[in-house]
Design a protein around this motif. Structure first.
Motif, mmCIF file in Angstrom:
data_model
loop_
_atom_site.group_PDB
_atom_site.id
_atom_site.type_symbol
_atom_site.label_atom_id
_atom_site.label_comp_id
_atom_site.label_asym_id
_atom_site.label_seq_id
_atom_site.Cartn_x
_atom_site.Cartn_y
_atom_site.Cartn_z
ATOM 1 N N UNK A 14 0.998 -1.102 -0.156
ATOM 2 C CA UNK A 14 0.189 -0.134 -0.182
ATOM 3 C C UNK A 14 0.804 1.110 -0.066
ATOM 4 N N UNK A 15 1.958 1.264 0.660
ATOM 5 C CA UNK A 15 3.015 2.272 0.825
ATOM 6 C C UNK A 15 3.611 2.577 -0.612
ATOM 7 N N UNK A 16 4.002 1.508 -1.118
ATOM 8 C CA UNK A 16 5.127 1.693 -2.221
ATOM 9 C C UNK A 16 4.616 1.373 -3.723
ATOM 10 N N UNK A 17 3.603 0.893 -3.872
ATOM 11 C CA UNK A 17 2.974 0.413 -5.088
ATOM 12 C C UNK A 17 1.692 1.167 -5.825
ATOM 13 N N UNK A 18 1.554 1.753 -6.769
ATOM 14 C CA UNK A 18 0.254 2.236 -7.271
ATOM 15 C C UNK A 18 -0.703 1.102 -7.406
ATOM 16 N N UNK A 19 -2.097 1.468 -7.352
ATOM 17 C CA UNK A 19 -3.107 0.721 -7.566
ATOM 18 C C UNK A 19 -2.933 -0.276 -8.514
ATOM 19 N N UNK A 20 -2.631 -0.025 -9.672
ATOM 20 C CA UNK A 20 -2.731 -1.029 -10.852
ATOM 21 C C UNK A 20 -1.806 -1.942 -10.492
ATOM 22 N N UNK A 21 -0.629 -1.977 -9.994
ATOM 23 C CA UNK A 21 0.312 -3.110 -9.710
ATOM 24 C C UNK A 21 -0.108 -3.680 -8.614
ATOM 25 N N UNK A 22 -0.633 -2.919 -7.581
ATOM 26 C CA UNK A 22 -1.339 -3.910 -6.462
ATOM 27 C C UNK A 22 -2.425 -4.682 -6.777
ATOM 28 N N UNK A 23 -3.304 -4.043 -7.830
ATOM 29 C CA UNK A 23 -4.290 -4.769 -8.387
ATOM 30 C C UNK A 23 -3.862 -6.272 -8.866
ATOM 31 N N UNK A 24 -2.644 -5.949 -9.748
ATOM 32 C CA UNK A 24 -2.039 -7.147 -10.350
ATOM 33 C C UNK A 24 -1.704 -8.236 -9.500
ATOM 34 N N UNK A 25 -1.087 -7.610 -8.526
ATOM 35 C CA UNK A 25 -0.524 -8.616 -7.254
ATOM 36 C C UNK A 25 -1.702 -9.307 -6.899
ATOM 37 N N UNK A 26 -2.697 -8.490 -6.661
ATOM 38 C CA UNK A 26 -4.010 -9.280 -5.943
ATOM 39 C C UNK A 26 -4.557 -10.228 -6.824
#
Length: 225
Positions: free
Chosen positions: A151-163
């Motif tokens: 949440x601190x280091x990644x943009x939402x699109x990257x976090x969404x891909x990881x999810x």
């Protein structure tokens, strides 16, 4: 919510499949099995609220549920989606305090409940069980640190891909709505919708029958980095 009658051998089998109890000796399993029962919930039922007493360890036998927190403004953040075999409510079960999260059934589900007072007694009496608890709590803490870091280091699109990479790809798996994805990522539905379109346009994913599928693993892996 209703309680389901169960056989002794079914309870023992459930314990042997769980990460807290899988290698415990038979006499301990028998003792634990005498202090566990099976509950049935319907979709939308709240198993417990944040701040409620919850002096039991829970194991999902069937169905799915969500662990979530609410902001002071009422915005929901999904901490975890529980699937069959998952264990939850460890914190209040082992420290005896109130529950720190809310849990709601996403569909009809059955959940095993094991008495927390018994488990705390086993920790004091059996170092083998205490080590299992410490190991699992360490894994949980590492997972929470990873979530905070993302949440601190990644943009939402990257976090969404990881999810998405963590979601089961089987058609029988529960479907996540954009609202649920947003709640899990700590953002809003509109931002998730834009990020989803970005992943689709790049060729990383495709959405069919409202289910997200990885279309190109190489492109998708780039988004995860």
């Amino acid at each position: 919510m209703k309680t389901i009658e169960t056989r002794h051998d079914i309870r023992i089998k459930t314990l042997k499949r769980n990460e807290y109890f899988d290698d415990l000796p038979e006499p301990m399993l028998k003792e634990i099995s005498e202090h566990m029962h099976l509950r049935e919930y319907q979709r939308g039922d709240v198993l417990f609220w944040e701040g409620d007493p919850c002096d039991s360890l829970h194991i999902v036998e069937q169905g799915s549920a969500k662990i979530f927190r609410l902001s002071p403004q009422g915005r929901q953040y999904i901490v975890r989606i529980l699937q069959e075999g998952d264990t939850f409510a460890e914190v209040p079960a082992f420290d005896g305090a109130v529950n720190p999260v809310n849990v709601e059934a996403l569909e009809a589900c059955r959940v095993w409940v094991i008495d927390g007072e018994l488990l705390r007694g086993l920790i004091e009496q059996h170092p083998q069980f205490a080590r299992k608890v410490l190991t699992n709590f360490g894994r949980m803490l590492r997972g929470m640190v990873r979530m905070v870091s993302e949440m601190a280091f990644y943009q939402v699109t990257h976090r969404l891909a990881r999810l998405i990479a963590e979601l089961p790809q089987e058609k029988s798996a529960p479907h996540w709505t954009q609202e649920q994805l947003a709640a899990r990522l700590g953002t809003v539905r509109e931002v998730v919708a834009r990020s989803m379109k970005e992943l689709e346009r790049s060729g990383a994913i495709k959405v069919e029958d409202r289910r997200i599928q990885i279309a190109d693993q190489e492109i998708f892996s780039q988004w995860m980095q």
